[in-house]
Structures are given as C-alpha cells and as structure tokens.
Write a protein that holds these residues in place. Structure first.
Motif, PDB file in Angstrom:
ATOM      1  N   PRO A 222      -3.486   1.901  -3.565  1.00 55.24           N
ATOM      2  CA  PRO A 222      -3.737   3.018  -2.648  1.00 55.24           C
ATOM      3  C   PRO A 222      -4.030   2.497  -1.246  1.00 55.24           C
ATOM      4  CG  PRO A 222      -5.086   3.190  -4.631  1.00 55.24           C
ATOM      5  CD  PRO A 222      -4.464   1.830  -4.640  1.00 55.24           C
TER       6      PRO A 222
ATOM      7  N   LEU B 156      -0.725   7.112  -3.467  1.00 64.42           N
ATOM      8  CA  LEU B 156      -1.161   6.550  -4.744  1.00 64.42           C
ATOM      9  C   LEU B 156      -2.665   6.753  -4.914  1.00 64.42           C
ATOM     10  CD1 LEU B 156       0.178   4.937  -7.059  1.00 64.42           C
ATOM     11  CD2 LEU B 156      -0.527   2.864  -5.890  1.00 64.42           C
ATOM     12  N   LYS B 157      -3.066   7.115  -6.123  1.00 63.90           N
ATOM     13  CA  LYS B 157      -4.480   7.369  -6.400  1.00 63.90           C
ATOM     14  C   LYS B 157      -5.183   6.176  -7.043  1.00 63.90           C
ATOM     15  CE  LYS B 157      -4.247  11.603  -5.000  1.00 63.90           C
ATOM     16  NZ  LYS B 157      -4.221  11.685  -3.565  1.00 63.90           N
TER      17      LYS B 157
ATOM     18  N   ARG C  76       0.863  -1.178   0.000  1.00 61.49           N
ATOM     19  CA  ARG C  76       0.000   0.000   0.000  1.00 61.49           C
ATOM     20  C   ARG C  76       0.900   1.229   0.000  1.00 61.49           C
ATOM     21  NH1 ARG C  76      -3.366  -2.346   4.985  1.00 61.49           N
ATOM     22  NH2 ARG C  76      -4.445  -3.983   3.848  1.00 61.49           N
TER      23      ARG C  76
ATOM     24  N   ASN D  45       0.507   5.278   0.399  1.00 64.80           N
ATOM     25  CA  ASN D  45      -0.469   6.286   0.836  1.00 64.80           C
ATOM     26  C   ASN D  45      -0.834   7.308  -0.226  1.00 64.80           C
ATOM     27  OD1 ASN D  45      -0.759   5.174   3.372  1.00 64.80           O
ATOM     28  ND2 ASN D  45       0.885   6.416   4.255  1.00 64.80           N
TER      29      ASN D  45
END
Length: 151
Positions: free
Chosen positions: A106, A73-74, A69, A71
């Motif tokens: 994300p 990232l869209k 993951r 944070n």
C-alpha cells in the motif's frame, strides 16, 4: 514461517510464465492481480514498471524482486513467478532471471515494506532455499516452502 509466507498465497504462485520482456511480465502480473484480487491491471503493471525504470530489481543468481507501491492496495501482497525461459533483467551478474518475487505494498509504504524487502533478499541469497524452491513444481508445495523454511 518466513515473513513472506504471511503475504504469499498459493493462488499467487505462477509457474512456467513465458514472457519476452519486463513489460510483458508486469502486464501478466497486473492481469493476474485483477482476476484474483480485483486490482486494476494497469495500475499494478504501471507501478511495477515505474519502479523498475528507477533501477533494476534483479539481485543476481537468477532472482529479481520487483516491488511497487499501489495506491488502492489495502494490504501487502506477494506473488512468486517462475519464468520459463529466463528473462533479461539487467542483473548485476548479467544472468537471466528465472525467479521473481513480486511485492505490492500500500501507499504510503511503511517500515514493514523495507523489512520485507530485506527478508526477501536474504531468503533468496540462501542457496539451500533456492534449490528447495526449484525442486518444487506446484503452487501448494511452493507456498508450503515459504511457510516452513527456517534458515
């Protein structure tokens, strides 16, 4: 089209990557995502390393699916990396990893993340897919394989 074909772009197919260990692999992936997608290299490399320290993402059969993951990232992002030579990865079959499918998602992760992991594991468990993948030698052909493969 495989589900992975949606998230993998030809620009994210890295062939012939020569690294000595997982940390160098994750740093190379971080630098690539920073150059291509503007993601901070350290954030990507650190997230992948943290996940790997929790347990190996190697499946065996020369395949690993490092995932993390990120944070900032869209959207989900996939990268395919062919390692030359193979890399020790604490695989269950004790073999080296030559194919790594990297999944960046994300945070917080959704059900789509788990479904994508399951799909990737099933795809790379298919000996026909692995053979077809090894027979391709450029990013456009590899992207097309992910787009077109049906099992």
């Amino acid at each position: 089209m495989t589900v992975l074909g949606i998230y993998l772009q030809a620009e994210d197919v890295l062939l012939g990557l020569n690294v000595s260990n997982k940390r160098q692999l994750f740093q190379a992936i971080g630098l690539h995502t920073e150059r291509i997608g503007g993601l901070p290299a350290d954030a990507v490399a650190s997230a992948l390393m943290r996940r790997e320290l929790a347990g190996s993402t190697a499946l065996g059969l020369g395949v690993a699916i490092p995932h993390a993951r990120v944070n900032i990232l869209k959207r989900i992002r996939a990268l395919y990396v062919r390692l030359v030579p193979g890399l020790e990865f604490d695989a269950p079959d004790i073999g080296q990893v030559s194919d790594a499918l990297v999944l960046l998602v994300p945070s917080p992760a959704t059900e789509a993340h788990l479904e994508l992991l399951a799909h990737a594991a099933a795809l790379f468990s298919d000996s026909g897919f692995r053979a077809a993948l090894q027979a391709r030698h450029n990013p456009v052909e590899i992207k097309a394989l992910f787009d077109e493969w049906t099992s």
